[in-house]
Design a protein around this motif. Structure first.
Motif, mmCIF file in Angstrom:
data_model
loop_
_atom_site.group_PDB
_atom_site.id
_atom_site.type_symbol
_atom_site.label_atom_id
_atom_site.label_comp_id
_atom_site.label_asym_id
_atom_site.label_seq_id
_atom_site.Cartn_x
_atom_site.Cartn_y
_atom_site.Cartn_z
ATOM 1 N N ASP A 33 5.369 6.960 6.690
ATOM 2 C CA ASP A 33 6.055 7.669 5.613
ATOM 3 C C ASP A 33 5.041 8.513 4.825
ATOM 4 O OD1 ASP A 33 6.735 7.513 2.477
ATOM 5 O OD2 ASP A 33 8.609 7.640 3.618
ATOM 6 N N THR A 34 5.325 9.785 4.649
ATOM 7 C CA THR A 34 4.382 10.718 4.033
ATOM 8 C C THR A 34 3.976 10.300 2.619
ATOM 9 O OG1 THR A 34 5.354 12.497 5.341
ATOM 10 C CG2 THR A 34 3.979 13.147 3.485
ATOM 11 N N ASP A 35 4.935 9.925 1.791
ATOM 12 C CA ASP A 35 4.619 9.533 0.418
ATOM 13 C C ASP A 35 3.777 8.259 0.376
ATOM 14 O OD1 ASP A 35 5.985 11.725 -0.623
ATOM 15 O OD2 ASP A 35 7.857 10.599 -0.870
ATOM 16 N N GLU A 36 4.135 7.284 1.209
ATOM 17 C CA GLU A 36 3.379 6.035 1.249
ATOM 18 C C GLU A 36 1.972 6.280 1.789
ATOM 19 O OE1 GLU A 36 7.221 3.081 1.911
ATOM 20 O OE2 GLU A 36 5.936 3.541 3.622
ATOM 21 N N TYR A 40 -1.583 5.596 -0.126
ATOM 22 C CA TYR A 40 -2.591 4.747 0.500
ATOM 23 C C TYR A 40 -3.934 5.476 0.581
ATOM 24 C CZ TYR A 40 -5.166 2.068 3.942
ATOM 25 O OH TYR A 40 -6.141 1.344 4.581
ATOM 26 N N ILE A 41 -3.912 6.714 1.057
ATOM 27 C CA ILE A 41 -5.159 7.474 1.201
ATOM 28 C C ILE A 41 -5.797 7.719 -0.166
ATOM 29 C CG2 ILE A 41 -6.123 9.720 1.881
ATOM 30 C CD1 ILE A 41 -4.083 9.642 4.250
ATOM 31 N N GLU A 42 -4.985 8.019 -1.159
ATOM 32 C CA GLU A 42 -5.500 8.232 -2.518
ATOM 33 C C GLU A 42 -6.241 6.981 -3.003
ATOM 34 O OE1 GLU A 42 -3.527 8.472 -6.919
ATOM 35 O OE2 GLU A 42 -2.509 9.581 -5.322
ATOM 36 N N TYR A 59 1.340 -0.978 1.562
ATOM 37 C CA TYR A 59 1.894 0.317 1.159
ATOM 38 C C TYR A 59 3.104 0.729 1.994
ATOM 39 C CZ TYR A 59 -2.440 0.927 -1.464
ATOM 40 O OH TYR A 59 -3.482 0.783 -2.351
ATOM 41 N N CYS A 60 3.379 -0.020 3.054
ATOM 42 C CA CYS A 60 4.397 0.390 4.023
ATOM 43 C C CYS A 60 5.703 -0.373 3.826
ATOM 44 C CB CYS A 60 3.868 0.154 5.434
ATOM 45 S SG CYS A 60 4.928 0.825 6.709
ATOM 46 N N SER A 61 6.792 0.374 3.676
ATOM 47 C CA SER A 61 8.083 -0.260 3.423
ATOM 48 C C SER A 61 8.934 -0.441 4.680
ATOM 49 C CB SER A 61 8.870 0.574 2.407
ATOM 50 O OG SER A 61 9.127 1.869 2.933
ATOM 51 N N ASP A 62 8.579 0.260 5.773
ATOM 52 C CA ASP A 62 9.463 0.216 6.943
ATOM 53 C C ASP A 62 8.809 -0.246 8.251
ATOM 54 O OD1 ASP A 62 7.897 2.394 7.578
ATOM 55 O OD2 ASP A 62 9.544 3.847 7.550
ATOM 56 N N GLY A 63 7.537 -0.643 8.218
ATOM 57 C CA GLY A 63 6.883 -1.154 9.421
ATOM 58 C C GLY A 63 6.462 -0.092 10.415
#
Length: 77
Positions: A33-36, A40-42, A59-63
């Motif tokens: 997911d782009t926003d997640e 994470y990178i930030e 940080y990941c909501s969907d696996g």
């Protein structure tokens, strides 16, 4: 891809990368997911040494994950 697939992909990428790539780029597993991924990178860039591959799971909501590379900042060398 799921986490196990991303982990295998990262290991393969690192195995095939030459030293200059390893010295100049971070290679990390991030949420797909782009926003997640951006969050994470930030956070990762604030303290790369405190993150492990599994840190991305928080940080990941969907696996779904991907392996990304991005240039290291000069002050991190």
């Amino acid at each position: 891809m799921n986490y196990q697939e991303a982990e295998a992909h990262k290991k393969e990428s690192l195995k095939n990368a030459d030293d200059s790539v390893l010295n100049l780029f971070h290679v990390v597993i991030t949420p797909a997911d782009t926003d997640e991924s951006a969050k994470y990178i930030e956070d990762y860039l604030k303290s790369p040494e405190s993150f492990t591959d599994e840190s991305c799971k928080e940080y990941c909501s969907d696996g779904n994950y991907e392996v990304v590379s991005f240039k290291k900042e000069k002050h991190e060398e």
